[in-house]
Design a protein around this motif. Structure first.
Motif, PDB file in Angstrom:
ATOM      1  N   LYS A   7      -1.366   7.545  -0.103  1.00 47.22           N
ATOM      2  CA  LYS A   7      -1.638   7.267   1.493  1.00 47.22           C
ATOM      3  C   LYS A   7      -0.370   6.287   1.800  1.00 47.22           C
ATOM      4  O   LYS A   7      -0.066   5.680   1.176  1.00 47.22           O
ATOM      5  CB  LYS A   7      -2.939   6.592   1.893  1.00 47.22           C
ATOM      6  N   GLY A   9       1.033   4.654   4.872  1.00 46.48           N
ATOM      7  CA  GLY A   9       0.957   3.864   6.182  1.00 46.48           C
ATOM      8  C   GLY A   9       2.186   4.045   7.433  1.00 46.48           C
ATOM      9  O   GLY A   9       3.199   4.782   7.012  1.00 46.48           O
ATOM     10  N   GLY A  10       1.897   3.600   8.605  1.00 44.07           N
ATOM     11  CA  GLY A  10       2.717   3.989   9.776  1.00 44.07           C
ATOM     12  C   GLY A  10       4.252   3.559   9.483  1.00 44.07           C
ATOM     13  O   GLY A  10       4.994   4.117   9.651  1.00 44.07           O
ATOM     14  N   ASP A 174       4.296  -1.281   3.560  1.00 46.94           N
ATOM     15  CA  ASP A 174       5.508  -2.159   3.900  1.00 46.94           C
ATOM     16  C   ASP A 174       5.679  -3.483   2.903  1.00 46.94           C
ATOM     17  O   ASP A 174       6.427  -4.335   3.062  1.00 46.94           O
ATOM     18  CB  ASP A 174       5.978  -2.430   5.298  1.00 46.94           C
ATOM     19  N   VAL A 175       4.665  -3.755   2.072  1.00 51.01           N
ATOM     20  CA  VAL A 175       4.657  -4.737   1.099  1.00 51.01           C
ATOM     21  C   VAL A 175       4.598  -4.535  -0.270  1.00 51.01           C
ATOM     22  O   VAL A 175       3.782  -3.436  -0.406  1.00 51.01           O
ATOM     23  CB  VAL A 175       3.618  -6.079   1.576  1.00 51.01           C
ATOM     24  N   TYR A 179      -0.812 -10.569  -1.253  1.00 49.32           N
ATOM     25  CA  TYR A 179      -0.405 -11.601  -1.499  1.00 49.32           C
ATOM     26  C   TYR A 179      -1.445 -12.760  -1.193  1.00 49.32           C
ATOM     27  O   TYR A 179      -2.399 -12.530  -0.691  1.00 49.32           O
ATOM     28  CB  TYR A 179       0.803 -11.999  -0.763  1.00 49.32           C
ATOM     29  N   ASP A 182      -0.721 -13.656   4.045  1.00 43.80           N
ATOM     30  CA  ASP A 182       0.191 -12.582   4.800  1.00 43.80           C
ATOM     31  C   ASP A 182       1.599 -13.005   4.701  1.00 43.80           C
ATOM     32  O   ASP A 182       2.072 -14.081   5.035  1.00 43.80           O
ATOM     33  CB  ASP A 182      -0.231 -12.518   6.107  1.00 43.80           C
ATOM     34  N   PRO A 183       2.462 -12.282   3.622  1.00 46.44           N
ATOM     35  CA  PRO A 183       3.962 -12.955   3.540  1.00 46.44           C
ATOM     36  C   PRO A 183       4.705 -13.007   4.682  1.00 46.44           C
ATOM     37  O   PRO A 183       5.767 -13.630   4.822  1.00 46.44           O
ATOM     38  CB  PRO A 183       4.421 -11.834   2.610  1.00 46.44           C
ATOM     39  N   ASN A 184       4.295 -12.390   5.759  1.00 48.88           N
ATOM     40  CA  ASN A 184       5.167 -12.263   7.043  1.00 48.88           C
ATOM     41  C   ASN A 184       4.904 -13.535   7.847  1.00 48.88           C
ATOM     42  O   ASN A 184       5.492 -13.867   8.714  1.00 48.88           O
ATOM     43  CB  ASN A 184       4.735 -10.992   7.943  1.00 48.88           C
ATOM     44  N   ALA A 208      -6.948  -9.714   6.528  1.00 55.67           N
ATOM     45  CA  ALA A 208      -5.797  -9.328   5.631  1.00 55.67           C
ATOM     46  C   ALA A 208      -5.487  -7.776   5.852  1.00 55.67           C
ATOM     47  O   ALA A 208      -6.461  -7.008   4.978  1.00 55.67           O
ATOM     48  CB  ALA A 208      -6.121  -9.646   4.114  1.00 55.67           C
ATOM     49  N   LYS A 209      -4.995  -7.387   6.894  1.00 57.64           N
ATOM     50  CA  LYS A 209      -4.957  -6.076   7.256  1.00 57.64           C
ATOM     51  C   LYS A 209      -4.040  -5.084   6.098  1.00 57.64           C
ATOM     52  O   LYS A 209      -4.298  -3.920   6.279  1.00 57.64           O
ATOM     53  CB  LYS A 209      -4.512  -5.764   8.652  1.00 57.64           C
TER      54      LYS A 209
HETATM   55  P1  ADP Z   1       0.402   0.273   7.038  1.00 59.46           P
HETATM   56  O1  ADP Z   1       0.761   0.513   7.976  1.00 59.46           O
HETATM   57  O2  ADP Z   1       1.086   0.390   5.661  1.00 59.46           O
HETATM   58  O3  ADP Z   1      -1.123   0.642   6.732  1.00 59.46           O
HETATM   59  P2  ADP Z   1      -0.425  -2.503   7.676  1.00 59.46           P
HETATM   60  O4  ADP Z   1       0.173  -3.036   8.577  1.00 59.46           O
HETATM   61  O5  ADP Z   1      -1.788  -1.761   7.921  1.00 59.46           O
HETATM   62  O6  ADP Z   1       0.386  -1.183   6.876  1.00 59.46           O
HETATM   63  O7  ADP Z   1      -0.663  -3.309   6.277  1.00 59.46           O
HETATM   64  C1  ADP Z   1       0.435  -3.983   5.753  1.00 59.46           C
HETATM   65  C2  ADP Z   1       0.616  -5.397   6.205  1.00 59.46           C
HETATM   66  O8  ADP Z   1      -0.447  -6.312   5.787  1.00 59.46           O
HETATM   67  C3  ADP Z   1       2.000  -6.513   5.978  1.00 59.46           C
HETATM   68  O9  ADP Z   1       2.952  -6.071   6.506  1.00 59.46           O
HETATM   69  C4  ADP Z   1       1.400  -7.811   6.022  1.00 59.46           C
HETATM   70  O10 ADP Z   1       1.913  -8.186   7.162  1.00 59.46           O
HETATM   71  C5  ADP Z   1       0.066  -7.494   6.245  1.00 59.46           C
HETATM   72  N1  ADP Z   1      -0.857  -8.492   5.384  1.00 59.46           N
HETATM   73  C6  ADP Z   1      -1.862  -9.327   5.864  1.00 59.46           C
HETATM   74  N2  ADP Z   1      -2.449  -9.935   4.833  1.00 59.46           N
HETATM   75  C7  ADP Z   1      -1.720  -9.693   3.656  1.00 59.46           C
HETATM   76  C8  ADP Z   1      -2.032 -10.098   2.533  1.00 59.46           C
HETATM   77  N3  ADP Z   1      -2.820 -11.005   1.801  1.00 59.46           N
HETATM   78  N4  ADP Z   1      -1.053  -9.364   1.371  1.00 59.46           N
HETATM   79  C9  ADP Z   1      -0.189  -8.733   1.726  1.00 59.46           C
HETATM   80  N5  ADP Z   1       0.037  -8.331   3.122  1.00 59.46           N
HETATM   81  C10 ADP Z   1      -0.812  -8.649   3.960  1.00 59.46           C
END
Ligand code: ADP
Ligand code: ASP
Ligand code: MG
Length: 411
Positions: A7, A9-10, A174-175, A179, A182-184, A208-209
């Motif tokens: 899969k 993601g965006g 994109d991670v 973690y 959220d590392p951001n 934690a999206k």
């Molecule tokens: P995608 O578009 O690939 O589905 P998302 O934006 O839905 O990506 O999910 C990735 C994002 O989730 C990361 O960029 C990060 O900011 C966020 N995120 C939130 N919590 C966590 C966490 N515990 N570990 C990793 N990423 C996290």
């Protein structure tokens, strides 16, 4: 020969250049002999763009039309990736939720999967054609296009992996994994190599999206091996596994920030049996998820009731609550979307007294006022003012000793 659902993601398909990179990665996996089924999200930012367009017309579009609109993002992306794969000389075919079909209930914008047919996917695989499935969308039993809720492409991928009995479901984002926060927003967050389904379920449910909450429910139920990887950097990943497979267990696994929270307060309502029911039943009927609830002590036969709901449901909820408030003679209804929820998650919470106090201390040391609290076996959540959300996450993360000590500030 392994069967793998991948899969993207965006952010992994945010431009044609990104889509080309993804196509190369898929073609090299295929050259290695794996059979690949691809699921894509809309190109990064597209779902938000479409939502904004409809909001310019009305703040409350019908769910049916909103879903018809949003599903186009994934449909376009799946076709673009199939076209790119074909341009590289690989046979590929895009499929929408309607074509599979992926059948859902009628709850627009947050539909749940009822049935998923994989015949056309299997046929494509037999003919050595790579299926590229539009994530996030389905079709209701009454024939309308539905979507699975924001972030729902993860759920499409896991559902497909379960139905196809795939060897693995790989989530490219994109991670480079999950973690401790959220590392951001928390630069000292630590990478987690393995996390249990139950802990990931809590983290995802609390903001934690990185994974859609329903995808974890499905993965646990059908025991789908699930791994989160980066599309851009291939060194690390996170496996989501059964609890028994994890050797080392910390009290707190991670800290989350939930931004999609608002609260509604009903001031001075008569304190008599059935009042809470009268207020909350219309919300339940509208499938609005009420989370934390606080009722103040009664004074002179009157009390106040406050509860939280997703901000995305605030307009609808306010409309419903205003009606009941008039009927029961509430003095005032107040809505506040200026809040967030910070939560600490871990299976050690139930067996370690004092965890909650440690969290409250961390917030108080930053002068952050706690407006609401809730606890369960696996988590402690505090509602605080929105502007302190990220600071709150960092403070709680630090207080539980989760900070990555190897991290050096580079400014
Ligand atoms: P995608 O578009 O690939 O589905 P998302 O934006 O839905 O990506 O999910 C990735 C994002 O989730 C990361 O960029 C990060 O900011 C966020 N995120 C939130 N919590 C966590 C966490 N515990 N570990 C990793 N990423 C996290
Ligand atoms: N495109 C949808 C969203 O932005 C679904 C997804 O990305 O999983 O929420
Ligand atoms: Mg996502």
């Amino acid at each position: 020969m392994a069967l793998i659902v991948r899969k993207y993601g965006g952010s992994s398909v945010a431009s044609l250049d990104h889509i080309r990179q993804v196509a190369w990665a898929i073609s090299s996996a295929r050259d290695k002999g794996d059979r690949i089924v691809v699921v894509v999200s809309a190109m990064g930012g597209e779902t938000d763009r479409l939502l904004k367009l409809s909001e310019e017309i009305t703040p409350m579009p019908s769910g049916r039309e909103q879903d018809a609109l949003l599903a186009t993002g994934e449909q376009a992306c799946s076709a673009l990736l199939a076209i790119t794969l074909e341009s590289l000389g690989h046979r590929a075919r895009s499929f929408t939720g309607l074509q599979l079909p992926l059948v859902t209930d009628n709850l627009h914008t947050r539909a749940r999967i009822i049935d998923l047919k994989t015949d056309i996917i299997n046929r494509a695989l037999d003919e050595e054609i790579t299926p590229v499935v539009a994530g996030f969308q389905g079709v209701s039993e009454s024939g309308n296009i539905t979507t699975l809720g924001r972030g729902g492409s993860d759920t499409t991928a896991v559902a497909l992996a379960a139905s196809l009995k795939a060897d693995c479901c790989e989530i490219y984002t994109d991670v480079d994994g999950v973690y401790t926060a959220d590392p951001n927003i928390c630069p000292r967050a630590r990478h987690i190599e393995k996390i249990s389904y139950s802990e990931m379920l809590e983290l995802a449910g609390l903001g934690a999206k990185v994974m859609h909450v329903r995808s974890i429910e499905l993965a646990q139920k059908y025991q789908v091996p699930l791994v989160v990887k980066s599309s851009f950097n291939g060194e690390r990943q996170t496996w989501i596994v059964n609890e028994e497979e994890i050797m080392e267990n910390s009290i707190i696994k991670g800290v989350t920030l939930e931004k999609n929270v608002s609260k509604i307060s009903l001031i001075r309502i008569p304190d008599r049996p059935g009042i809470a029911y009268q207020i909350l039943e219309p919300l339940a009927d509208a499938a609005i998820n009420v989370d934390m609830i606080i009722q103040n002590v009664s004074i002179d036969g009157y009390t106040d009731l406050t509860f939280t709901i997703p901000t995305t449901d605030l307009n609808k909820a306010s409309e419903l609550v205003d009606k009941v408030a008039q009927k029961i003679g509430a003095l005032e209804v107040k809505a506040d979307n200026n809040i967030v929820k910070v939560s600490a998650v871990g299976i050690g919470i139930k067996t370690n007294p004092g965890v909650a106090a440690r969290m409250f201390k961390a917030l108080s040391e930053e002068n952050i006022n706690i407006e609401m609290i809730s606890t369960s076996e696996y988590r402690i959540s505090c509602v605080i003012e929105e502007k302190y959300g990220e600071l709150g996450v960092r403070a709680v993360h630090h207080a539980f000793g989760l900070d990555n000590t190897e991290h050096t500030e580079t400014g």
